[in-house]
Design a protein around this motif. Structure first.
Motif, mmCIF file in Angstrom:
data_model
loop_
_atom_site.group_PDB
_atom_site.id
_atom_site.type_symbol
_atom_site.label_atom_id
_atom_site.label_comp_id
_atom_site.label_asym_id
_atom_site.label_seq_id
_atom_site.Cartn_x
_atom_site.Cartn_y
_atom_site.Cartn_z
ATOM 1 N N ARG A 85 0.825 -1.216 0.000
ATOM 2 C CA ARG A 85 0.000 0.000 0.000
ATOM 3 C C ARG A 85 0.855 1.260 0.000
ATOM 4 O O ARG A 85 0.353 2.350 0.250
ATOM 5 N N ASP A 86 2.147 1.112 -0.339
ATOM 6 C CA ASP A 86 3.067 2.254 -0.371
ATOM 7 C C ASP A 86 3.174 2.906 1.003
ATOM 8 O O ASP A 86 3.279 4.129 1.129
ATOM 9 N N ILE A 87 3.141 2.095 2.053
ATOM 10 C CA ILE A 87 3.279 2.549 3.438
ATOM 11 C C ILE A 87 4.607 2.018 3.957
ATOM 12 O O ILE A 87 4.924 0.838 3.769
ATOM 13 N N TRP A 88 5.380 2.883 4.644
ATOM 14 C CA TRP A 88 6.755 2.543 4.978
ATOM 15 C C TRP A 88 6.998 2.754 6.471
ATOM 16 O O TRP A 88 6.902 3.882 6.977
ATOM 17 N N LEU A 89 7.297 1.659 7.162
ATOM 18 C CA LEU A 89 7.567 1.678 8.598
ATOM 19 C C LEU A 89 9.076 1.610 8.798
ATOM 20 O O LEU A 89 9.724 0.662 8.363
ATOM 21 N N ARG A 90 9.603 2.640 9.501
ATOM 22 C CA ARG A 90 11.052 2.746 9.651
ATOM 23 C C ARG A 90 11.432 3.050 11.095
ATOM 24 O O ARG A 90 10.766 3.841 11.762
ATOM 25 N N ARG A 91 12.506 2.416 11.543
ATOM 26 C CA ARG A 91 13.164 2.823 12.779
ATOM 27 C C ARG A 91 14.520 3.403 12.408
ATOM 28 O O ARG A 91 15.371 2.707 11.866
ATOM 29 N N ARG A 92 14.693 4.687 12.667
ATOM 30 C CA ARG A 92 15.981 5.345 12.413
ATOM 31 C C ARG A 92 16.701 5.478 13.739
ATOM 32 O O ARG A 92 16.266 6.249 14.601
ATOM 33 N N ASP A 93 17.769 4.729 13.905
ATOM 34 C CA ASP A 93 18.403 4.589 15.217
ATOM 35 C C ASP A 93 17.321 4.153 16.211
ATOM 36 O O ASP A 93 16.777 3.078 16.059
ATOM 37 N N ASP A 94 16.945 4.991 17.163
ATOM 38 C CA ASP A 94 15.931 4.589 18.147
ATOM 39 C C ASP A 94 14.570 5.252 17.912
ATOM 40 O O ASP A 94 13.663 5.104 18.735
ATOM 41 N N GLU A 95 14.422 5.980 16.799
ATOM 42 C CA GLU A 95 13.198 6.743 16.550
ATOM 43 C C GLU A 95 12.337 6.056 15.490
ATOM 44 O O GLU A 95 12.832 5.668 14.433
ATOM 45 N N TRP A 96 11.031 5.947 15.783
ATOM 46 C CA TRP A 96 10.091 5.303 14.859
ATOM 47 C C TRP A 96 9.401 6.329 13.978
ATOM 48 O O TRP A 96 9.071 7.434 14.428
ATOM 49 N N GLU A 97 9.152 5.932 12.730
ATOM 50 C CA GLU A 97 8.445 6.800 11.782
ATOM 51 C C GLU A 97 7.637 5.927 10.820
ATOM 52 O O GLU A 97 8.086 4.854 10.400
ATOM 53 N N LEU A 98 6.465 6.411 10.470
ATOM 54 C CA LEU A 98 5.603 5.754 9.490
ATOM 55 C C LEU A 98 5.298 6.763 8.397
ATOM 56 O O LEU A 98 4.878 7.898 8.677
ATOM 57 N N LYS A 99 5.526 6.365 7.138
ATOM 58 C CA LYS A 99 5.240 7.245 6.006
ATOM 59 C C LYS A 99 4.013 6.718 5.276
ATOM 60 O O LYS A 99 3.991 5.571 4.817
ATOM 61 N N LEU A 100 2.988 7.592 5.161
ATOM 62 C CA LEU A 100 1.717 7.238 4.540
ATOM 63 C C LEU A 100 1.507 8.072 3.287
ATOM 64 O O LEU A 100 1.711 9.291 3.306
ATOM 65 N N PRO A 101 1.083 7.475 2.174
ATOM 66 C CA PRO A 101 0.822 8.263 0.968
ATOM 67 C C PRO A 101 -0.314 9.245 1.205
ATOM 68 O O PRO A 101 -1.271 8.960 1.919
ATOM 69 N N VAL A 102 -0.204 10.425 0.614
ATOM 70 C CA VAL A 102 -1.218 11.468 0.771
ATOM 71 C C VAL A 102 -2.347 11.205 -0.209
ATOM 72 O O VAL A 102 -2.129 11.075 -1.418
ATOM 73 N N GLU A 103 -3.574 11.132 0.296
ATOM 74 C CA GLU A 103 -4.713 10.735 -0.528
ATOM 75 C C GLU A 103 -4.923 11.636 -1.735
ATOM 76 O O GLU A 103 -5.271 11.182 -2.806
ATOM 77 N N ALA A 104 -4.697 12.928 -1.563
ATOM 78 C CA ALA A 104 -4.956 13.870 -2.656
ATOM 79 C C ALA A 104 -3.861 13.831 -3.712
ATOM 80 O O ALA A 104 -4.012 14.401 -4.779
ATOM 81 N N ASP A 105 -2.759 13.165 -3.419
ATOM 82 C CA ASP A 105 -1.620 13.204 -4.317
ATOM 83 C C ASP A 105 -1.524 11.905 -5.107
ATOM 84 O O ASP A 105 -0.894 10.952 -4.679
ATOM 85 N N ALA A 106 -2.156 11.885 -6.269
ATOM 86 C CA ALA A 106 -2.234 10.638 -7.031
ATOM 87 C C ALA A 106 -1.314 10.619 -8.245
ATOM 88 O O ALA A 106 -1.410 9.747 -9.075
ATOM 89 N N LYS A 107 -0.392 11.593 -8.334
ATOM 90 C CA LYS A 107 0.518 11.606 -9.470
ATOM 91 C C LYS A 107 1.493 10.446 -9.385
ATOM 92 O O LYS A 107 1.951 10.080 -8.316
ATOM 93 N N ARG A 108 1.844 9.906 -10.555
ATOM 94 C CA ARG A 108 2.947 8.950 -10.592
ATOM 95 C C ARG A 108 4.233 9.752 -10.724
ATOM 96 O O ARG A 108 4.376 10.561 -11.613
ATOM 97 N N SER A 109 5.171 9.476 -9.825
ATOM 98 C CA SER A 109 6.315 10.368 -9.697
ATOM 99 C C SER A 109 7.529 9.931 -10.489
ATOM 100 O O SER A 109 8.460 10.700 -10.652
ATOM 101 N N GLY A 110 7.582 8.690 -10.936
ATOM 102 C CA GLY A 110 8.783 8.213 -11.585
ATOM 103 C C GLY A 110 9.945 8.031 -10.640
ATOM 104 O O GLY A 110 11.066 7.843 -11.072
#
Length: 237
Positions: free
Chosen positions: A73-98
């Motif tokens: 689903r183009d969702i990315w769960l990351r731990r950078r060193d000890d910090e957690w981050e989740l990246k979620l695609p923006v619903e309004a942004d449907a462009k294909r970026s290349g």
């Protein structure tokens, strides 16, 4: 070349509160460019009134389920060193970026990421609000699929951050980024990125280059690559 696409995150997939309404999230607008000559980049940024912000090293570990429930689903769960981050695609942004451009809503911090994950994935409700992120990782069978270190030179110019990165597996890339509060700021952020990229002489990615994670997946994570190809998020190349 590698092709990242924008996939919509369907709101109906969220079982409780809805990620987009969570407080403390920002939208990251980013474009990737070919790696620069660091000496020339530093000189040019200073000439334009910008500055070198920092030199840092960190380790990123990316997680997903065995069937790639997040990355599909183009969702990315990351731990950078000890910090957690989740990246979620923006619903309004449907462009294909290349692959050169990405727009994600960022959820940061273990508690907020844990809450988001429990909305996105089928997990046990036994502990409810008492669950911490380690519980969710176990319940959802989330495990690492990518693990690499990065050395980063960070600059600031105009409204942008400029990151010149070299990864531990031998890949380098430059990223120019703007953070905005909501989707209405994405267009202006893209314009500022384009302006700053032109000022510093940023060169486009070539057919042999991509972002750090994309390149790592192509080289070292065949099962994840296959899932992303099936979903149209990456091309077979």
């Amino acid at each position: 070349r590698a092709r990242f696409a924008r996939h919509l995150l369907v709101a109906a997939s969220l079982s409780r509160r809805g990620i987009a309404s969570m407080g403390g999230t920002m939208i990251e607008v980013e474009r990737k460019f070919a790696p620069p000559d660091l000496v020339q980049l530093a000189r040019r940024v200073e000439e334009l009134g910008g500055k070198r912000v920092s030199e840092a090293s960190f380790t990123d570990v990316y997680f997903d389920t065995p069937d790639c429930a997040l990355t599909r689903r183009d969702i990315w769960l990351r731990r950078r060193d000890d910090e957690w981050e989740l990246k979620l695609p923006v619903e309004a942004d449907a462009k294909r970026s290349g692959g050169e451009r990405t727009v994600f809503r960022e959820v940061e911090g273990a508690a907020a990421v844990n809450e988001a994950l429990r909305d996105l994935l089928p997990v046990s409700s036994a502990c409810e609000d008492l669950c911490v992120i380690d519980d969710t990782l176990r319940d959802a069978a989330l495990a690492p699929f990518a693990d690499f270190a990065t050395t980063r030179s960070k600059f600031a110019l105009g409204g942008c951050s400029i990151d010149a990165d070299t990864a531990s597996f031998g890949h380098a890339v430059m990223e120019i980024e703007v953070l905005c509060a909501d989707a209405s700021g994405v267009e202006a952020a893209e314009a500022e990125i384009a302006r700053v990229a032109d000022l510093v002489g940023a060169k486009p990615l070539t057919s042999a280059l991509g972002g750090k994670l994309e390149t790592y997946i192509r080289r070292h994570a065949p099962a994840v690559l296959q899932a992303l190809v099936e979903e149209g998020i990456l091309s077979r190349k």
